[in-house]
Scaffold this motif. Structure first.
Motif, short mmCIF file in Angstrom:
data_model
loop_
_atom_site.label_atom_id
_atom_site.label_comp_id
_atom_site.label_asym_id
_atom_site.label_seq_id
_atom_site.Cartn_x
_atom_site.Cartn_y
_atom_site.Cartn_z
N ARG A 1 -42.29 20.25 -41.35
CA ARG A 1 -41.73 19.84 -42.51
C ARG A 1 -40.46 19.03 -41.44
O ARG A 1 -40.13 17.76 -41.76
CB ARG A 1 -40.84 20.64 -43.12
N LEU A 2 -40.37 19.49 -40.51
CA LEU A 2 -39.31 18.60 -39.38
C LEU A 2 -39.61 17.14 -39.06
O LEU A 2 -40.46 17.13 -38.73
CB LEU A 2 -38.19 19.24 -38.61
N PRO A 3 -38.82 16.19 -38.73
CA PRO A 3 -39.19 14.89 -38.78
C PRO A 3 -39.42 15.05 -36.46
O PRO A 3 -38.66 15.65 -36.14
CB PRO A 3 -37.97 14.00 -38.51
N ASP A 4 -40.45 14.54 -36.34
CA ASP A 4 -40.66 14.66 -34.93
C ASP A 4 -39.40 13.79 -33.59
O ASP A 4 -39.34 14.99 -33.05
CB ASP A 4 -41.76 13.77 -34.35
N ALA A 5 -38.79 13.17 -34.12
CA ALA A 5 -37.52 13.19 -33.86
C ALA A 5 -36.48 14.47 -32.70
O ALA A 5 -35.98 14.86 -32.19
CB ALA A 5 -36.49 11.96 -33.66
N VAL A 6 -36.16 15.40 -34.60
CA VAL A 6 -35.87 16.52 -34.58
C VAL A 6 -36.44 17.52 -33.79
O VAL A 6 -35.86 18.19 -32.86
CB VAL A 6 -35.30 17.10 -35.74
N LYS A 7 -37.89 17.78 -34.09
CA LYS A 7 -38.35 18.57 -32.94
C LYS A 7 -38.81 18.49 -31.71
O LYS A 7 -38.61 19.03 -31.04
CB LYS A 7 -40.10 18.76 -33.87
N ASP A 8 -38.46 17.24 -31.17
CA ASP A 8 -38.37 17.11 -29.58
C ASP A 8 -36.73 16.97 -28.54
O ASP A 8 -36.84 17.47 -27.71
CB ASP A 8 -38.73 15.43 -29.72
N ARG A 9 -35.98 16.86 -29.90
CA ARG A 9 -34.98 17.18 -29.35
C ARG A 9 -34.29 18.71 -29.32
O ARG A 9 -33.51 19.79 -28.66
CB ARG A 9 -33.79 16.07 -30.63
N LEU A 10 -34.64 19.45 -30.01
CA LEU A 10 -34.55 21.02 -30.78
C LEU A 10 -34.56 21.96 -29.61
O LEU A 10 -33.53 22.75 -29.99
CB LEU A 10 -35.68 21.66 -31.73
N GLY B 1 -35.84 26.94 -35.47
CA GLY B 1 -36.42 25.39 -35.82
C GLY B 1 -36.83 25.72 -37.15
O GLY B 1 -37.00 24.95 -38.16
N GLN B 2 -37.09 27.24 -37.09
CA GLN B 2 -37.59 27.03 -38.83
C GLN B 2 -36.33 27.90 -40.31
O GLN B 2 -36.81 26.81 -41.35
CB GLN B 2 -38.54 29.00 -38.72
N LYS B 3 -35.51 28.24 -39.21
CA LYS B 3 -34.43 28.20 -40.30
C LYS B 3 -33.80 27.02 -40.43
O LYS B 3 -33.88 26.29 -41.87
CB LYS B 3 -33.27 28.94 -39.39
N LEU B 4 -33.60 25.56 -39.39
CA LEU B 4 -33.48 24.16 -40.37
C LEU B 4 -34.85 23.70 -40.83
O LEU B 4 -34.25 23.12 -42.22
CB LEU B 4 -33.70 23.76 -38.98
N ALA B 5 -35.44 23.99 -41.04
CA ALA B 5 -37.11 23.28 -41.82
C ALA B 5 -36.91 23.89 -43.08
O ALA B 5 -36.60 23.40 -44.47
CB ALA B 5 -38.04 23.73 -41.01
N ALA B 6 -36.41 24.93 -43.17
CA ALA B 6 -36.29 26.03 -44.23
C ALA B 6 -34.87 25.15 -45.35
O ALA B 6 -34.93 25.00 -46.35
CB ALA B 6 -36.29 27.26 -44.40
N GLN B 7 -34.18 24.87 -44.96
CA GLN B 7 -32.99 24.53 -45.28
C GLN B 7 -32.92 23.25 -45.63
O GLN B 7 -32.33 22.60 -46.48
CB GLN B 7 -31.83 24.68 -44.12
N THR B 8 -33.90 22.42 -45.24
CA THR B 8 -33.96 20.97 -45.75
C THR B 8 -35.00 20.91 -46.28
O THR B 8 -35.91 19.57 -47.10
CB THR B 8 -34.65 20.38 -43.95
N LEU B 9 -35.53 21.98 -47.02
CA LEU B 9 -36.24 21.04 -48.87
C LEU B 9 -35.35 21.00 -50.12
O LEU B 9 -34.35 21.38 -49.65
CB LEU B 9 -37.18 23.04 -49.61
N PRO B 10 -36.04 20.06 -50.39
CA PRO B 10 -35.40 18.95 -51.53
C PRO B 10 -35.35 19.89 -52.41
O PRO B 10 -36.03 21.13 -52.66
CB PRO B 10 -36.91 18.12 -51.86
N VAL B 11 -34.55 20.34 -53.41
CA VAL B 11 -33.96 20.25 -54.39
C VAL B 11 -33.42 21.77 -54.12
O VAL B 11 -31.85 22.41 -54.38
CB VAL B 11 -34.64 20.66 -55.55
N ILE B 12 -34.02 22.55 -53.39
CA ILE B 12 -33.26 24.65 -52.78
C ILE B 12 -32.94 24.74 -51.90
O ILE B 12 -32.85 25.30 -51.80
CB ILE B 12 -34.82 24.90 -53.99
#
Length: 249
Positions: A46-55, A187-198
């Protein structure tokens, strides 16, 4: 259930208690998986490639800053009770998730610092000095476990069988060794937090899970070190005994 055979009844009981903490640690992530509706390993997509590359580099930098900040704060702010740690990071996660990826990225290093400080507090509870480099490395080693979103229901035996070896490494090298694995976990935590609405609800749930998980794993880690110190056993022997205790639950 297999019979636990070890040194003496008191040690048996201590190991069983630590094994129960270990098993409990893994269960806290299930609520997050239920909330996000998917497997944890798919969250990173779910994360943008730019974020994954810098993680990984961002995680290494966050660890360096967190270690310094957490250690310095010990002379100013006392260690808090477990429930207060959970409440504080849960609120931080909600705030981080409310604004999507930008706010989650800001919140991530702050939460990393708080988690590391919590781990240091647990080390102190067992009579270890978190200001020493050796114990700071042990605190980093706690971060090498799989994290609460691991799909093995808490039986992360890699934490027991293939623990990151930090002995003899400089602090910079120790951070560099832990960072890749922690990057995947955070990264899993970050991706979970970026879900829309919730996002806010997921941010609160992930931080609740991560704080609960790392507190329990820290108790297992330093409980084993303390038990080994009192019983005259090496850490590897204690990990083998804990693995045996896990099968006795």
């Amino acid at each position: 259930m297999t019979e636990l055979v070890t040194i003496d009844p008191e040690t048996d009981q201590d190991l069983i208690l630590l094994a129960r903490r270990y098993r409990k640690a893994g269960g806290v992530g299930m609520q997050v998986l239920n909330l996000v509706g998917g497997q944890a390993e798919n969250l990173l997509e779910r994360l943008p490639d730019a974020v994954k590359d810098r993680l990984e580099s961002a995680t290494e930098q966050a660890l360096t800053t967190a270690l310094r900040a957490a250690s310095r704060s010990r002379s100013v702010v006392p260690d808090q009770r477990s429930w207060l740690n959970v409440a504080m990071t849960t609120a931080m996660g909600a705030a981080g998730g409310a604004g999507g990826l930008p706010s989650a990225l800001v919140e991530l290093p702050v939460t990393t610092t708080v988690l590391l400080r919590i781990i240091q507090g647990v080390a102190a509870d067992y009579g270890f000095d978190p200001q020493t480099e050796a114990i700071q490395k042990e605190c980093l080693a706690v971060f090498s476990s799989a994290g609460p979103l691991a799909a093995d229901d808490g039986a992360d035996m890699a934490f027991l069988a293939a623990r990151v070896t930090l002995t003899g490494a400089t602090m910079h090298a120790a951070i560099a060794r832990v960072a890749p694995r922690l990057a995947a976990v955070l990264g899993q935590k970050l991706a979970a937090q970026t879900l829309p609405v919730i996002g806010a609800a997921t941010g609160a749930a992930t931080n609740f899970a991560y704080t609960s998980y790392y507190q329990e794993i820290a108790h297992v880690h330093f409980g084993l070190l303390d038990l080994g110190r009192r019983r005259g056993l090496q850490p590897e022997q204690m990990r083998q005994l804990l693995a045996q205790a896990m099968t006795a639950l």
